[in-house]
Design an enzyme around this catalytic site. Structure first.
Site, PDB file in Angstrom:
ATOM      1  N   LYS A 165     -10.693 -40.634 -12.374  1.00 59.38           N
ATOM      2  CA  LYS A 165     -12.065 -40.207 -12.079  1.00 59.38           C
ATOM      3  C   LYS A 165     -12.177 -39.046 -11.096  1.00 59.38           C
ATOM      4  O   LYS A 165     -13.064 -39.031 -10.244  1.00 59.38           O
ATOM      5  CB  LYS A 165     -12.857 -41.406 -11.514  1.00 59.38           C
ATOM      6  CG  LYS A 165     -13.031 -42.547 -12.473  1.00 59.38           C
ATOM      7  CD  LYS A 165     -13.780 -43.711 -11.842  1.00 59.38           C
ATOM      8  CE  LYS A 165     -12.913 -44.467 -10.856  1.00 59.38           C
ATOM      9  NZ  LYS A 165     -13.502 -45.757 -10.448  1.00 59.38           N
ATOM     10  N   ASP A 200     -13.351 -53.254  -8.786  1.00 60.52           N
ATOM     11  CA  ASP A 200     -14.812 -53.422  -8.861  1.00 60.52           C
ATOM     12  C   ASP A 200     -15.233 -54.338 -10.008  1.00 60.52           C
ATOM     13  O   ASP A 200     -16.217 -55.068  -9.905  1.00 60.52           O
ATOM     14  CB  ASP A 200     -15.558 -52.082  -8.925  1.00 60.52           C
ATOM     15  CG  ASP A 200     -15.117 -51.203 -10.068  1.00 60.52           C
ATOM     16  OD1 ASP A 200     -14.047 -51.459 -10.666  1.00 60.52           O
ATOM     17  OD2 ASP A 200     -15.827 -50.225 -10.365  1.00 60.52           O
TER      18      ASP A 200
HETATM   19 MG    MG Z   1     -18.564 -48.353  -8.514  1.00 60.28          MG
END
Ligand code: MG
Ligand code: ADP
Length: 465
Positions: A165, A200
């Site tokens: 990312k 997450d």
């Molecule tokens: Mg996040």
């Protein structure tokens, strides 16, 4: 007329290469299941890593006390504290703060990044008020949500496999991220212990389960994409430890790295991948997630400008700049339902630098957003369908018994804010499951469930528990 013909030809071509007929989605889901099985066997060539998380129990509701959480994983990072009331009381108080990560830190050094985080956490701890209570003589404890692939070595340690990312920091891969954070906290003079390191998706799963006992999987659709789910421990051949008492183990799939020759990969995807920080990697993520969707739209518009003079005889220079068109802008264009598409017009003016666009050009731009978002949403639905298949929850029980209720927690800015994306995802999932099964499958937004989830896991793994 010649221009119109060329524009039409390019669009038809784009529609064809990005199309995702339901039969294709079914076979992609089948490939997802095979790759998941390979990953669980420990096949190093599996497209999805299927990481063991060391989370073998999800929150029960009995968790109690003050806990902190820190979420690092994308454009923002969040710090959070909760006062958990224990049985029947759930969350008594919670407070959080969000800080955006200065872009230079995403490609800087490990120490700079962790120092920045620890400093923000330390400042947050200083603002702890009387609503929160730490028993005398105890150390504050933290759940660390770290949304990158980690080889977990225990519930509170793990080494970074790779950055994704847009993060690219030398010297962190192979290091224990908990020890990096702990050292940075020491440098800040902050007395706090990391008792849980979670992805997450795992945090969202924990937070989702706390809110709804039927949650079995969690999906993130934000800057990137990933999924976690509850697997039977005896269905994980690569797990050589003792079978956990619960019989379960949460698996972090790392499905963003999924690839299959069935994925409808276009010239735009290939070029974007080639020019990315991680070529050849995270192929599924690059077709689905918020970091990339606007960029795919930009590349298609650029082709229309180059090959079919969509914006007139000169190609707008701004359109040549990678990542100028962000997914929230794409979403704004896509949702424009005004008769003159004035939002699309304004975006094309501000972002692409073309002041006067015809209604026809605006329709085309919106249509491209639709094609790209629809492919993404349908591919994401195929992935979820794959997980349900893996769990045997994609069909009615063969015993003829009652279908168990299945809940899936979803989070991430893309899912939360891009309405046409999330509604397409949901209708595609219904379509894949069929009416009977889909009536017992619910998807729910677990808004920042990962923060609460990490705090809950910090609580259940507390040094004082
Ligand atoms: Mg996040
Ligand atoms: P992260 O994934 O970085 O932890 P979020 O879950 O908040 O953070 O997701 C942020 C991402 O969500 C952004 O990078 C963007 O791609 C996407 N996003 C945010 N707002 C919107 C929006 N209005 N429309 C479409 N996508 C959005």
């Amino acid at each position: 007329a010649e221009r119109k013909r060329k524009v039409g030809a390019v669009i038809e071509d784009v529609e064809r290469t990005l199309s995702t007929p339901t039969a294709l989605l079914r076979s992609i889901a089948g490939d997802m299941v095979s790759e998941m099985e390979r990953g669980l066997r420990g096949d190093i060539h599996s497209a999805v890593k299927m990481l063991i998380t060391y989370v073998d129990n999800l929150p029960t509701g009995n968790e109690q006390g003050l806990f902190y959480a820190l979420d690092l994983g994308g454009t923002n990072f969040r710090v959070l504290r909760v006062q958990l009331g224990g049985k029947g009381k759930q969350v008594i108080h919670q407070q959080y703060n969000e800080v955006s990560i200065p872009p230079h830190l995403m490609v800087g050094t490990s120490m700079e990044l962790f120092d920045f985080i620890a400093a923000a956490l330390s400042k947050f701890v200083e603002t702890e008020g009387d609503d929160f209570h730490l028993p005398e003589g105890r150390q504050r404890e933290l759940g660390f949500t770290f949304s990158f692939p980690v080889n977990q070595t225990s519930i509170s340690s793990g080494t970074l496999i790779k950055w994704t990312k847009g993060f690219s920091i030398n010297g962190t891969v192979g290091e224990d991220v908990v020890s990096e954070l702990s050292k940075a906290m020491d440098r800040q003079g902050l007395d706090m212990r990391v008792t849980a390191l979670v992805n997450d998706t795992v945090g969202t799963l924990a937070g989702g389960r706390y809110a709804d006992n039927d949650v079995v999987a969690a999906i993130i659709l934000g800057t990137g994409t990933n999924a976690a789910y509850v697997e039977h421990a005896n269905a994980i051949p690569k797990w050589t430890g003792l079978l956990p008492k619960s019989g379960n183990m949460v698996i972090n799939t790392e499905w963003g790295s999924f690839k299959s020759d069935k994925l409808p990969l276009s010239e735009f995807d290939k070029a974007m991948d080639f020019e990315s920080l991680n070529p050849g990697e995270q192929i599924y993520e690059k077709m689905i997630s918020g970091m990339y969707l606007g960029e795919i739209v930009r590349r298609i518009l650029l082709k229309l400008a180059n090959d079919a003079s969509l914006f007139g005889n000169v190609v707008p220079p701004k359109l040549e700049q990678p990542f100028v068109l962000r997914t929230p802008d794409m979403s704004a264009m896509h949702h424009d339902s005004s008769h003159d598409l004035n939002i699309v017009g304004a975006k094309l003016k501000d972002i692409v630098g073309v002041a006067d666009t015809s209604l026809e050009v605006r329709y085309i731009a919106r249509h491209i957003c639709d094609i790209v978002a629809e492919r993404a949403a349908r591919l994401a639905a195929a992935g979820i369908f794959g997980i349900l298949k893996k769990l045997g929850r994609d069909k009615l029980p063969s015993s003829g018994g009652k279908m168990p209720r299945t809940a899936i927690a979803l989070d991430g800015g893309l899912y939360e804010h891009y309405r046409k994306f999330s509604s397409c995802l949901e209708s595609t999932l219904t379509d894949l499951l069929g009416e009977d099964v889909s009536s017992s499958v619910v998807t729910k937004l677990a808004n920042d469930g990962s923060g609460i989830g990490a705090a809950l896991l910090a609580a259940s793994h507390s040094q004082y528990a």
